[in-house]
Write a protein that holds these residues in place. Structure first.
Motif, mmCIF file in Angstrom:
data_model
loop_
_atom_site.group_PDB
_atom_site.id
_atom_site.type_symbol
_atom_site.label_atom_id
_atom_site.label_comp_id
_atom_site.label_asym_id
_atom_site.label_seq_id
_atom_site.Cartn_x
_atom_site.Cartn_y
_atom_site.Cartn_z
ATOM 1 N N MET A 1 16.328 -5.008 2.192
ATOM 2 C CA MET A 1 16.323 -4.108 3.347
ATOM 3 C C MET A 1 15.744 -2.751 2.963
ATOM 4 S SD MET A 1 18.099 -1.657 5.514
ATOM 5 C CE MET A 1 19.448 -1.359 4.470
ATOM 6 N N GLU A 2 16.082 -2.247 1.786
ATOM 7 C CA GLU A 2 15.570 -0.950 1.355
ATOM 8 C C GLU A 2 14.055 -0.994 1.186
ATOM 9 O OE1 GLU A 2 18.241 -2.452 -0.147
ATOM 10 O OE2 GLU A 2 19.799 -1.142 0.656
ATOM 11 N N SER A 3 13.552 -2.088 0.614
ATOM 12 C CA SER A 3 12.101 -2.227 0.458
ATOM 13 C C SER A 3 11.413 -2.296 1.813
ATOM 14 C CB SER A 3 11.764 -3.482 -0.350
ATOM 15 O OG SER A 3 12.242 -3.386 -1.654
ATOM 16 N N TYR A 4 11.960 -3.118 2.719
ATOM 17 C CA TYR A 4 11.337 -3.259 4.034
ATOM 18 C C TYR A 4 11.409 -1.941 4.802
ATOM 19 C CZ TYR A 4 9.639 -5.729 8.158
ATOM 20 O OH TYR A 4 8.881 -6.144 9.228
ATOM 21 N N ARG A 5 12.499 -1.213 4.650
ATOM 22 C CA ARG A 5 12.599 0.101 5.281
ATOM 23 C C ARG A 5 11.460 1.000 4.799
ATOM 24 N NH1 ARG A 5 16.576 2.873 2.887
ATOM 25 N NH2 ARG A 5 18.272 1.742 3.837
ATOM 26 N N SER A 6 11.155 0.969 3.504
ATOM 27 C CA SER A 6 10.077 1.818 2.986
ATOM 28 C C SER A 6 8.732 1.413 3.581
ATOM 29 C CB SER A 6 10.030 1.803 1.457
ATOM 30 O OG SER A 6 9.535 0.577 0.966
ATOM 31 N N PHE A 7 8.515 0.105 3.826
ATOM 32 C CA PHE A 7 7.269 -0.325 4.482
ATOM 33 C C PHE A 7 7.216 0.243 5.900
ATOM 34 C CE2 PHE A 7 7.648 -4.797 2.314
ATOM 35 C CZ PHE A 7 7.588 -4.231 1.067
ATOM 36 N N LEU A 8 8.331 0.086 6.632
ATOM 37 C CA LEU A 8 8.372 0.528 8.025
ATOM 38 C C LEU A 8 8.301 2.046 8.161
ATOM 39 C CD1 LEU A 8 11.071 -1.940 9.348
ATOM 40 C CD2 LEU A 8 8.632 -1.959 9.915
ATOM 41 N N ASP A 9 8.700 2.760 7.120
ATOM 42 C CA ASP A 9 8.603 4.216 7.147
ATOM 43 C C ASP A 9 7.164 4.693 6.994
ATOM 44 O OD1 ASP A 9 11.312 4.475 7.544
ATOM 45 O OD2 ASP A 9 11.771 5.134 5.502
ATOM 46 N N ASP A 10 6.272 3.818 6.572
ATOM 47 C CA ASP A 10 4.845 4.119 6.482
ATOM 48 C C ASP A 10 4.259 3.969 7.886
ATOM 49 O OD1 ASP A 10 1.946 3.116 6.320
ATOM 50 O OD2 ASP A 10 2.277 3.830 4.264
ATOM 51 N N ALA A 11 3.787 5.067 8.456
ATOM 52 C CA ALA A 11 3.342 5.051 9.854
ATOM 53 C C ALA A 11 2.203 4.068 10.085
ATOM 54 C CB ALA A 11 2.932 6.455 10.282
ATOM 55 N N THR A 12 1.266 3.960 9.163
ATOM 56 C CA THR A 12 0.146 3.030 9.343
ATOM 57 C C THR A 12 0.653 1.597 9.395
ATOM 58 O OG1 THR A 12 -1.371 4.553 8.245
ATOM 59 C CG2 THR A 12 -2.059 2.245 8.392
ATOM 60 N N PHE A 13 1.540 1.232 8.481
ATOM 61 C CA PHE A 13 2.131 -0.104 8.468
ATOM 62 C C PHE A 13 2.833 -0.375 9.803
ATOM 63 C CE2 PHE A 13 5.672 -2.992 7.874
ATOM 64 C CZ PHE A 13 5.162 -4.004 7.071
ATOM 65 N N ALA A 14 3.700 0.520 10.208
ATOM 66 C CA ALA A 14 4.489 0.331 11.426
ATOM 67 C C ALA A 14 3.598 0.245 12.665
ATOM 68 C CB ALA A 14 5.508 1.462 11.573
ATOM 69 N N ARG A 15 2.543 1.043 12.708
ATOM 70 C CA ARG A 15 1.666 1.055 13.881
ATOM 71 C C ARG A 15 0.751 -0.164 13.935
ATOM 72 N NH1 ARG A 15 -1.086 6.587 14.710
ATOM 73 N NH2 ARG A 15 -0.371 6.681 16.848
ATOM 74 N N ASN A 16 0.526 -0.822 12.803
ATOM 75 C CA ASN A 16 -0.218 -2.080 12.815
ATOM 76 C C ASN A 16 0.677 -3.249 13.216
ATOM 77 O OD1 ASN A 16 -2.776 -1.156 12.112
ATOM 78 N ND2 ASN A 16 -2.371 -1.299 9.932
ATOM 79 N N LEU A 17 1.958 -3.111 12.996
ATOM 80 C CA LEU A 17 2.913 -4.182 13.245
ATOM 81 C C LEU A 17 3.418 -4.207 14.688
ATOM 82 C CD1 LEU A 17 4.193 -6.337 11.377
ATOM 83 C CD2 LEU A 17 6.142 -4.807 11.141
#
Length: 178
Positions: free
Chosen positions: A19-35
């Motif tokens: 969960m902590e790793s995935y949170r760090s991915f989702l905290d990246d705006a580019t990653f989150a905005r592509n998803l």
């Protein structure tokens, strides 16, 4: 043959600490905005845990890991499966620090093999924002066909963007991977 393992990538269940790793991915705006088409925001731990823990009958979600490490480097899933029709939606998200290393392609190859050979699905579909050129190139390299366009679906940074629909049929996958 290991069903969910390739040469250097494997698909696994989620583990404590993911969960902590995935949170760090989702905290990246580019990653989150592509998803997601939803506005960028920080998600609660409960929401992230819920995303990772889904055991719904119509969802198969996997952690992506290198075969030589336990660290989460991505998430792939088949979602909203309509068993009577043999169709599913595909989702992928790879750690931004691991992008461009071929892990996404290898993870999707494993997931597609699982979808068509183990789950006996007939069609996998996905949507992607037109500005995500890297993902579009990946999907097309894997045999996905552009089937439609949701014109001006999304507004980001004051600009309207299309959302593209891609699909891959079992017969196309079989022909592509023979």
């Amino acid at each position: 043959m290991k069903l969910l393992e390739g040469e250097d990538i494997r698909l696994t269940r989620f583990q404590t600490g993911d969960m902590e790793s995935y949170r760090s991915f989702l905290d990246d705006a580019t990653f989150a905005r592509n998803l997601s088409a939803t506005p960028y925001r920080f998600l609660s731990d409960e929401k992230i845990n819920g995303m990772l823990a889904s055991d719904a009958h119509e969802t198969f979600r996997f952690a992506v890991r290198r075969t030589d490490a336990e660290r989460l480097i991505g998430v792939v899933s088949l979602e909203d499966i309509l068993w009577s029709n043999g169709t599913a939606w595909l989702m992928i998200g790879i750690d931004p620090s691991e992008a461009g290393k071929g892990y996404g392609r290898k993870a999707l190859q494993l997931l597609l093999r699982y979808a068509f050979s183990e789950l006996n699905l007939e069609r996998i579909q996905l949507t992607v924002f037109a500005y995500n050129e890297r993902a579009i190139a990946l999907y097309e390299r894997l045999g996905f066909i552009h089937e439609g366009t949701y014109r001006q679906f999304l507004k980001r940074d004051g600009i309207r963007h299309d959302m593209l629909l891609y699909g891959l049929l079992r017969t196309e996958w079989e022909d592509f991977y023979d």
